[in-house]
Design an enzyme around this catalytic site. Structure first.
Site, PDB file in Angstrom:
ATOM      1  N   GLU A  17       0.846  -1.212   0.000  1.00 16.52           N
ATOM      2  CA  GLU A  17       0.000   0.000   0.000  1.00 16.52           C
ATOM      3  C   GLU A  17       0.873   1.251   0.000  1.00 16.52           C
ATOM      4  O   GLU A  17       1.877   1.318   0.703  1.00 16.52           O
ATOM      5  CB  GLU A  17      -0.887   0.013   1.253  1.00 16.52           C
ATOM      6  CG  GLU A  17      -1.745   1.278   1.322  1.00 16.52           C
ATOM      7  CD  GLU A  17      -2.517   1.418   2.628  1.00 16.52           C
ATOM      8  OE1 GLU A  17      -3.538   0.737   2.770  1.00 16.52           O
ATOM      9  OE2 GLU A  17      -2.083   2.216   3.486  1.00 16.52           O
ATOM     10  N   THR A  48      -4.145   4.712  -1.335  1.00 15.38           N
ATOM     11  CA  THR A  48      -5.210   5.179  -0.437  1.00 15.38           C
ATOM     12  C   THR A  48      -5.849   6.455  -0.988  1.00 15.38           C
ATOM     13  O   THR A  48      -5.390   7.048  -1.969  1.00 15.38           O
ATOM     14  CB  THR A  48      -4.695   5.412   0.999  1.00 15.38           C
ATOM     15  OG1 THR A  48      -3.771   6.486   0.975  1.00 15.38           O
ATOM     16  CG2 THR A  48      -4.029   4.172   1.562  1.00 15.38           C
ATOM     17  N   ALA A  51      -8.883  11.587   3.018  1.00 15.92           N
ATOM     18  CA  ALA A  51     -10.158  11.517   3.741  1.00 15.92           C
ATOM     19  C   ALA A  51     -11.299  12.325   3.104  1.00 15.92           C
ATOM     20  O   ALA A  51     -12.375  11.798   2.873  1.00 15.92           O
ATOM     21  CB  ALA A  51      -9.943  11.926   5.182  1.00 15.92           C
ATOM     22  N   ARG A 107     -16.009   3.613   3.977  1.00 17.28           N
ATOM     23  CA  ARG A 107     -16.824   4.733   4.449  1.00 17.28           C
ATOM     24  C   ARG A 107     -15.949   5.959   4.624  1.00 17.28           C
ATOM     25  O   ARG A 107     -16.324   7.065   4.271  1.00 17.28           O
ATOM     26  CB  ARG A 107     -17.469   4.367   5.789  1.00 17.28           C
ATOM     27  CG  ARG A 107     -18.378   5.462   6.314  1.00 17.28           C
ATOM     28  CD  ARG A 107     -18.693   5.303   7.787  1.00 17.28           C
ATOM     29  NE  ARG A 107     -17.532   5.595   8.610  1.00 17.28           N
ATOM     30  CZ  ARG A 107     -17.555   5.610   9.936  1.00 17.28           C
ATOM     31  NH1 ARG A 107     -18.659   5.306  10.586  1.00 17.28           N
ATOM     32  NH2 ARG A 107     -16.456   5.890  10.627  1.00 17.28           N
ATOM     33  N   ASP A 109     -13.203   7.907   7.645  1.00 23.78           N
ATOM     34  CA  ASP A 109     -13.402   8.334   9.043  1.00 23.78           C
ATOM     35  C   ASP A 109     -14.326   9.529   9.105  1.00 23.78           C
ATOM     36  O   ASP A 109     -14.345  10.358   8.190  1.00 23.78           O
ATOM     37  CB  ASP A 109     -12.042   8.678   9.671  1.00 23.78           C
ATOM     38  CG  ASP A 109     -11.282   7.421  10.060  1.00 23.78           C
ATOM     39  OD1 ASP A 109     -11.929   6.439  10.463  1.00 23.78           O
ATOM     40  OD2 ASP A 109     -10.041   7.426   9.944  1.00 23.78           O
ATOM     41  N   TYR A 143     -11.885  -5.473  10.462  1.00 19.86           N
ATOM     42  CA  TYR A 143     -11.181  -5.090  11.694  1.00 19.86           C
ATOM     43  C   TYR A 143     -11.086  -6.271  12.661  1.00 19.86           C
ATOM     44  O   TYR A 143     -12.032  -6.536  13.415  1.00 19.86           O
ATOM     45  CB  TYR A 143     -11.919  -3.905  12.349  1.00 19.86           C
ATOM     46  CG  TYR A 143     -12.036  -2.735  11.384  1.00 19.86           C
ATOM     47  CD1 TYR A 143     -11.078  -1.733  11.365  1.00 19.86           C
ATOM     48  CD2 TYR A 143     -13.073  -2.676  10.444  1.00 19.86           C
ATOM     49  CE1 TYR A 143     -11.147  -0.698  10.440  1.00 19.86           C
ATOM     50  CE2 TYR A 143     -13.152  -1.652   9.515  1.00 19.86           C
ATOM     51  CZ  TYR A 143     -12.186  -0.663   9.518  1.00 19.86           C
ATOM     52  OH  TYR A 143     -12.252   0.348   8.601  1.00 19.86           O
ATOM     53  N   LYS A 163     -21.481  -5.983   3.928  1.00 18.06           N
ATOM     54  CA  LYS A 163     -20.613  -5.501   2.837  1.00 18.06           C
ATOM     55  C   LYS A 163     -20.379  -6.624   1.817  1.00 18.06           C
ATOM     56  O   LYS A 163     -20.373  -6.392   0.613  1.00 18.06           O
ATOM     57  CB  LYS A 163     -19.270  -4.989   3.395  1.00 18.06           C
ATOM     58  CG  LYS A 163     -19.430  -3.757   4.267  1.00 18.06           C
ATOM     59  CD  LYS A 163     -18.147  -2.965   4.430  1.00 18.06           C
ATOM     60  CE  LYS A 163     -17.275  -3.402   5.552  1.00 18.06           C
ATOM     61  NZ  LYS A 163     -16.229  -2.413   5.892  1.00 18.06           N
ATOM     62  N   GLN A 174      -7.401  -4.311   8.921  1.00 13.85           N
ATOM     63  CA  GLN A 174      -6.593  -3.267   9.546  1.00 13.85           C
ATOM     64  C   GLN A 174      -5.340  -3.954  10.101  1.00 13.85           C
ATOM     65  O   GLN A 174      -5.344  -5.162  10.354  1.00 13.85           O
ATOM     66  CB  GLN A 174      -7.386  -2.633  10.679  1.00 13.85           C
ATOM     67  CG  GLN A 174      -6.690  -1.413  11.254  1.00 13.85           C
ATOM     68  CD  GLN A 174      -7.601  -0.639  12.189  1.00 13.85           C
ATOM     69  OE1 GLN A 174      -8.143  -1.204  13.131  1.00 13.85           O
ATOM     70  NE2 GLN A 174      -7.768   0.626  11.936  1.00 13.85           N
TER      71      GLN A 174
HETATM   72  P1  FAD Z   1     -18.085   0.726   7.482  1.00 15.42           P
HETATM   73  O1  FAD Z   1     -17.932  -0.641   6.987  1.00 15.42           O
HETATM   74  O2  FAD Z   1     -19.201   1.541   6.939  1.00 15.42           O
HETATM   75  O3  FAD Z   1     -18.202   0.647   9.077  1.00 15.42           O
HETATM   76  C1  FAD Z   1     -18.081   1.803   9.882  1.00 15.42           C
HETATM   77  C2  FAD Z   1     -18.723   1.551  11.246  1.00 15.42           C
HETATM   78  O4  FAD Z   1     -20.145   1.470  11.087  1.00 15.42           O
HETATM   79  C3  FAD Z   1     -18.315   0.226  11.896  1.00 15.42           C
HETATM   80  O5  FAD Z   1     -18.257   0.421  13.276  1.00 15.42           O
HETATM   81  C4  FAD Z   1     -19.453  -0.734  11.520  1.00 15.42           C
HETATM   82  O6  FAD Z   1     -19.606  -1.785  12.474  1.00 15.42           O
HETATM   83  C5  FAD Z   1     -20.636   0.212  11.537  1.00 15.42           C
HETATM   84  N1  FAD Z   1     -21.722  -0.144  10.615  1.00 15.42           N
HETATM   85  C6  FAD Z   1     -21.622  -0.572   9.350  1.00 15.42           C
HETATM   86  N2  FAD Z   1     -22.848  -0.755   8.803  1.00 15.42           N
HETATM   87  C7  FAD Z   1     -23.740  -0.412   9.753  1.00 15.42           C
HETATM   88  C8  FAD Z   1     -25.179  -0.369   9.805  1.00 15.42           C
HETATM   89  N3  FAD Z   1     -25.920  -0.740   8.758  1.00 15.42           N
HETATM   90  N4  FAD Z   1     -25.781   0.036  10.956  1.00 15.42           N
HETATM   91  C9  FAD Z   1     -25.039   0.417  12.040  1.00 15.42           C
HETATM   92  N5  FAD Z   1     -23.670   0.399  12.048  1.00 15.42           N
HETATM   93  C10 FAD Z   1     -23.040  -0.006  10.918  1.00 15.42           C
HETATM   94  N6  FAD Z   1      -9.616   5.771   5.261  1.00 15.42           N
HETATM   95  C11 FAD Z   1      -9.432   6.746   4.332  1.00 15.42           C
HETATM   96  O7  FAD Z   1      -9.839   7.901   4.544  1.00 15.42           O
HETATM   97  N7  FAD Z   1      -8.792   6.490   3.148  1.00 15.42           N
HETATM   98  C12 FAD Z   1      -8.338   5.246   2.842  1.00 15.42           C
HETATM   99  O8  FAD Z   1      -7.774   5.040   1.758  1.00 15.42           O
HETATM  100  C13 FAD Z   1      -8.495   4.195   3.801  1.00 15.42           C
HETATM  101  N8  FAD Z   1      -8.046   2.940   3.554  1.00 15.42           N
HETATM  102  C14 FAD Z   1      -8.260   1.943   4.473  1.00 15.42           C
HETATM  103  C15 FAD Z   1      -7.831   0.635   4.176  1.00 15.42           C
HETATM  104  C16 FAD Z   1      -8.028  -0.404   5.085  1.00 15.42           C
HETATM  105  C17 FAD Z   1      -7.578  -1.787   4.745  1.00 15.42           C
HETATM  106  C18 FAD Z   1      -8.651  -0.122   6.339  1.00 15.42           C
HETATM  107  C19 FAD Z   1      -8.829  -1.219   7.350  1.00 15.42           C
HETATM  108  C20 FAD Z   1      -9.087   1.166   6.637  1.00 15.42           C
HETATM  109  C21 FAD Z   1      -8.917   2.202   5.714  1.00 15.42           C
HETATM  110  N9  FAD Z   1      -9.353   3.509   5.968  1.00 15.42           N
HETATM  111  C22 FAD Z   1      -9.160   4.508   5.025  1.00 15.42           C
HETATM  112  C23 FAD Z   1      -9.986   3.853   7.247  1.00 15.42           C
HETATM  113  C24 FAD Z   1     -11.523   3.699   7.184  1.00 15.42           C
HETATM  114  O9  FAD Z   1     -12.055   4.675   6.319  1.00 15.42           O
HETATM  115  C25 FAD Z   1     -12.050   3.892   8.614  1.00 15.42           C
HETATM  116  O10 FAD Z   1     -11.666   2.819   9.428  1.00 15.42           O
HETATM  117  C26 FAD Z   1     -13.538   4.161   8.739  1.00 15.42           C
HETATM  118  O11 FAD Z   1     -13.777   4.642  10.061  1.00 15.42           O
HETATM  119  C27 FAD Z   1     -14.449   2.961   8.513  1.00 15.42           C
HETATM  120  O12 FAD Z   1     -14.517   2.617   7.199  1.00 15.42           O
HETATM  121  P2  FAD Z   1     -15.273   1.267   6.742  1.00 15.42           P
HETATM  122  O13 FAD Z   1     -15.283   1.266   5.269  1.00 15.42           O
HETATM  123  O14 FAD Z   1     -14.729   0.090   7.439  1.00 15.42           O
HETATM  124  O15 FAD Z   1     -16.759   1.595   7.305  1.00 15.42           O
END
Ligand code: FAD
Length: 286
Positions: A17, A48, A51, A107, A109, A143, A163, A174
């Site tokens: 990455e 990546t 944000a 999603r 942060d 995670y 998903k 992560q």
């Molecule tokens: P989601 O899958 O949407 O989950 C977010 C939270 O919501 C979780 O707690 C989940 O349990 C909860 N949730 C999901 N669906 C629901 C629902 N229907 N109802 C209630 N709760 C729900 N960030 C960046 O800005 N740029 C990047 O390029 C980037 N790359 C990443 C790569 C990896 C491999 C990882 C692990 C993380 C990366 N991140 C990146 C960080 C990521 O954007 C954050 O961790 C973010 O907070 C969550 O993203 P997600 O896609 O996992 O969210």
């Protein structure tokens, strides 16, 4: 080439990455680092996404150049919570134009001021839309220690399942520093019927400041053995780097020995770290 086809081969794979620059004046140095890492010929590389989406053009450009110049399949990250639907679809069109076939759908942060756009709440919604927008291979984040906002790990895994049901082809973890956490997670996701490939995300920690940032960001558990390295070598940069790379190497060898074949390394844009890991694993990941 689609990443799901690479992972379907089932052999050990090593991918890297990189992250894009935040400003144009840093573009050249980031591009140089990304190219040096691509020259190591990993199985694929991910780029990546800033944000807020304000640097999306850098993500798309670097991902396109890695693929075109080095023949390395690229995976462009894309986040949604701070973007409008219009912006997301604009980026999807750019990716299509550049022939980028793989997207890590996230999603993103929630910004510190809590201000987000209204179009998306969760990554699953983005996955749904990407699925309809074209023939992309889609990855998502997972995670092993539970997402920081999730109520508990069980809930988090149920949302991970959403998903996968929305159409993601693989998930990338992560970072984690204790492989037992990943083995436990794998057992639990398979028990929930999540059968897509899980790519293990490994972060070689090469400085004390890096781990401080990680701890604050993700709440990742640091095993005693890892903390001992930090304690002993944290103030000696060269020794810390060597110890951090050795720790990541051991983690990867243990994962592969236990059948976790897909390894993704968070390189922090450091070609020398990526090269050293490649060398350390040359007979294990051919
Ligand atoms: P989601 O899958 O949407 O989950 C977010 C939270 O919501 C979780 O707690 C989940 O349990 C909860 N949730 C999901 N669906 C629901 C629902 N229907 N109802 C209630 N709760 C729900 N960030 C960046 O800005 N740029 C990047 O390029 C980037 N790359 C990443 C790569 C990896 C491999 C990882 C692990 C993380 C990366 N991140 C990146 C960080 C990521 O954007 C954050 O961790 C973010 O907070 C969550 O993203 P997600 O896609 O996992 O969210």
């Amino acid at each position: 080439m689609k990443i799901r086809d690479i992972l379907a081969e089932g052999r050990p794979t090593l991918s890297f990455e990189v992250f894009p620059p935040k400003t144009q004046d840093k573009y050249e140095s980031v591009e140089k680092a990304a190219f040096a890492i691509a020259a190591l010929k990993p199985d694929f590389m991910s780029v990546t996404y800033g944000a807020g989406g304000g640097t999306s053009q850098y993500t798309v450009q670097i991902a396109a150049d890695i693929k075109e110049r080095y023949g390395v399949p690229s995976l462009a990250h894309l986040t949604c919570v701070s973007s409008t639907r219009e912006k997301v679809h604009q980026v999807l069109e750019e990716l299509k134009e550049k022939g980028i076939e793989n997207i890590l759908a996230l999603r993103g942060d929630i910004p510190a001021d809590g201000k987000v756009e209204k179009d998306y709440q969760y990554a699953s919604q983005l996955i749904n839309e990407i699925k309809q927008a074209g023939d992309f291979c889609i990855g998502a984040a997972c995670y092993p220690e539970g997402h920081v906002e999730s109520v508990n790990k069980t809930e988090d895994i149920l949302h991970l399942k959403e998903k996968v049901e929305a159409g993601c082809d693989f998930v990338t973890t992560q970072m984690f520093f204790d492989n037992n956490i990943l083995y436990n997670f794998l057992y639990r996701v398979r028990e929930q019927g999540i059968m897509v490939p899980v790519v293990a995300g490994i972060m070689p920690v090469t400085s004390k400041s890096q781990i401080k940032r990680i701890g604050l960001m993700s709440g990742t558990e640091l095993p005693v053995r890892f903390r001992a390295l930090l304690d002993r070598f944290g103030d000696d940069p060269a020794a810390m780097k060597q110890a951090g790379i050795a720790y990541a190497t051991e983690q990867i060898i243990d994962l592969i020995a236990n059948g976790v074949n897909a390894i993704h390394v968070y390189t922090m844009n450091k070609p020398d770290v990526a090269a050293k890991l490649r060398e350390n694993l040359s007979e294990i990941i051919r």
